[in-house]
Design an enzyme around this catalytic site. Structure first.
Site, PDB file in Angstrom:
ATOM      1  N   TYR A 137       0.051  12.117   9.858  1.00 51.35           N
ATOM      2  CA  TYR A 137      -0.635  13.358   9.525  1.00 51.35           C
ATOM      3  C   TYR A 137      -0.682  14.342  10.693  1.00 51.35           C
ATOM      4  CZ  TYR A 137      -2.302  11.012   5.333  1.00 51.35           C
ATOM      5  OH  TYR A 137      -2.370  10.345   4.136  1.00 51.35           O
ATOM      6  N   ARG A 191      -6.030  14.338  -0.357  1.00 44.68           N
ATOM      7  CA  ARG A 191      -6.309  13.365   0.712  1.00 44.68           C
ATOM      8  C   ARG A 191      -5.603  13.800   2.001  1.00 44.68           C
ATOM      9  NH1 ARG A 191      -7.377   7.827   1.862  1.00 44.68           N
ATOM     10  NH2 ARG A 191      -5.693   6.665   2.861  1.00 44.68           N
ATOM     11  N   HIS A 197      -6.974   3.421   6.602  1.00 46.25           N
ATOM     12  CA  HIS A 197      -5.640   2.949   6.951  1.00 46.25           C
ATOM     13  C   HIS A 197      -5.736   1.661   7.761  1.00 46.25           C
ATOM     14  CE1 HIS A 197      -3.841   7.272   6.682  1.00 46.25           C
ATOM     15  NE2 HIS A 197      -3.788   6.640   5.532  1.00 46.25           N
ATOM     16  N   HIS A 251      -3.405  12.792  -3.982  1.00 44.79           N
ATOM     17  CA  HIS A 251      -2.965  12.381  -2.648  1.00 44.79           C
ATOM     18  C   HIS A 251      -2.765  13.597  -1.750  1.00 44.79           C
ATOM     19  CE1 HIS A 251      -1.424   9.705   0.372  1.00 44.79           C
ATOM     20  NE2 HIS A 251      -0.312  10.410   0.469  1.00 44.79           N
ATOM     21  N   LYS A 272      -7.818  -0.701  -0.348  1.00 47.88           N
ATOM     22  CA  LYS A 272      -6.706  -1.632  -0.513  1.00 47.88           C
ATOM     23  C   LYS A 272      -7.075  -2.990   0.070  1.00 47.88           C
ATOM     24  CE  LYS A 272      -2.772   1.542  -0.631  1.00 47.88           C
ATOM     25  NZ  LYS A 272      -1.498   1.926   0.024  1.00 47.88           N
ATOM     26  N   ARG A 303      -8.686   7.719  -1.746  1.00 47.89           N
ATOM     27  CA  ARG A 303      -7.574   7.605  -2.688  1.00 47.89           C
ATOM     28  C   ARG A 303      -8.092   7.801  -4.108  1.00 47.89           C
ATOM     29  NH1 ARG A 303      -7.241   3.273   0.997  1.00 47.89           N
ATOM     30  NH2 ARG A 303      -5.357   3.305   2.310  1.00 47.89           N
TER      31      ARG A 303
END
Length: 310
Positions: free
Chosen positions: A284, A252, A275, A249, A178, A154
């Site tokens: 994806y 990514r 993730h 993004h 995150k 990210r």
């Protein structure tokens, strides 16, 4: 039962912000978004005469959300605002400032997942192989795009990298993602080479006393900001010409797509991207449908083949 404090809605929102910051560890982006949503709710409530958190009810919350819809807010924005309200009313209920939790009665707008476009593999190679790398900023920009595409990190993770996070021997980078979750991501030779060129011939020309350990720097020597990184990506793609205008993004997403097209399994891509849920990674896979169809045509005995007679 906890005693109700003498707070109005604005004070309750501020207190909720402190709670999110200290106890929930939400990202700065989420914190800003939630507080902006709840400040808007407080202003709407004040307009209809409600300033006490205890007077929040489901009718007022639904009326506010209906107004957002009437103003043309995107579905994703409505979904986020609903989530912000639910978190807020749950917090107020736990603190004893609301007898019941009206957020439980709110429906959730279905959020359409619009994924960004991607570069095909030829465009990605042309973008990176023909970039003007003259001067320190040229070396930095190439390293930024190589790392974004080569690792799928990210933009916030990229800007948070320190020099010591790059392990050239193991060809990995250490990423803080995150929820402060740390992961190790493999990085290819072109990205490592671009980073080494930046560290050798670019960064020393830009670094100042405020640079600290930051890997990527802005023009004034401070840590590169995500807004500046986005501007770099848009500018460099525009210079290349004849390819989709992508954000970080989008790079990514491109990285994930090319991993899947190359045969990587979903679990591995999930770990690389950081993730928390495999369901997010599965978004994806739609771009790899043509690859799967080609594999099926080549491998399955009952699949139609071009060289078969009709």
């Amino acid at each position: 039962m906890p005693q109700r404090g003498p707070v109005d809605l604005n004070e309750a929102v501020e207190e909720f912000g402190r709670h999110l910051r200290a106890e929930r560890g939400v990202s700065p982006h989420t914190l800003r978004a939630y507080l902006g949503d709840l400040t808007d709710l407080s202003a709407y409530a004040a307009d209809v005469g409600v300033t006490d958190p205890a007077d929040l009810d489901v009718s007022l919350l639904r009326a506010w959300l209906a107004r957002q819809h009437a103003l043309g807010r995107a579905r994703a924005t409505l979904a986020r605002r609903t989530a912000a309200v639910r978190a807020f009313t749950h917090h107020l209920h736990r603190r004893g400032l609301l007898q019941d939790d009206p957020g439980l009665l709110l429906g959730t707008p279905k959020k359409r997942r619009d994924l960004p476009g991607v570069l095909n593999q030829d465009d990605a190679a042309r973008l990176l192989d023909t970039m003007d790398t003259e001067g320190p900023m040229g070396l930095r920009d190439l390293a930024v795009l190589e790392v974004l595409y080569g690792t799928g990190v990210r933009v916030s993770e990229l800007c948070g990298l320190d020099i010591d996070d790059v392990d050239t021997g193991r060809r990995t980078i250490r990423v803080l993602g995150k929820g402060d979750r740390e992961r190790t991501v493999p990085v290819g030779e072109p990205a490592l080479r671009a980073v080494q060129d930046w560290l050798r011939a670019g960064r020393p020309a830009v670094a100042t006393e405020i640079s600290g350990p930051a890997l990527f720097l802005g023009a004034r020597g401070g840590r590169l900001h995500p807004t500046s990184a986005r501007r770099i990506v848009h500018s460099r793609i525009s210079e290349a010409g004849q390819m989709p205008d992508l954000s970080p993004h989008g790079l990514r997403h491109t990285a994930a797509t090319h991993l899947l097209e190359g045969g990587a399994d979903l679990r591995s891509v999930q770990e690389i991207l950081g993730h928390a849920s495999l369901q997010t990674t599965q978004l994806y896979t739609h771009v790899s449908a043509e690859r799967l169809k080609r594999v099926h045509r080549q491998a399955h005995p009952r699949a139609a083949r071009d060289d078969q007679a009709p």
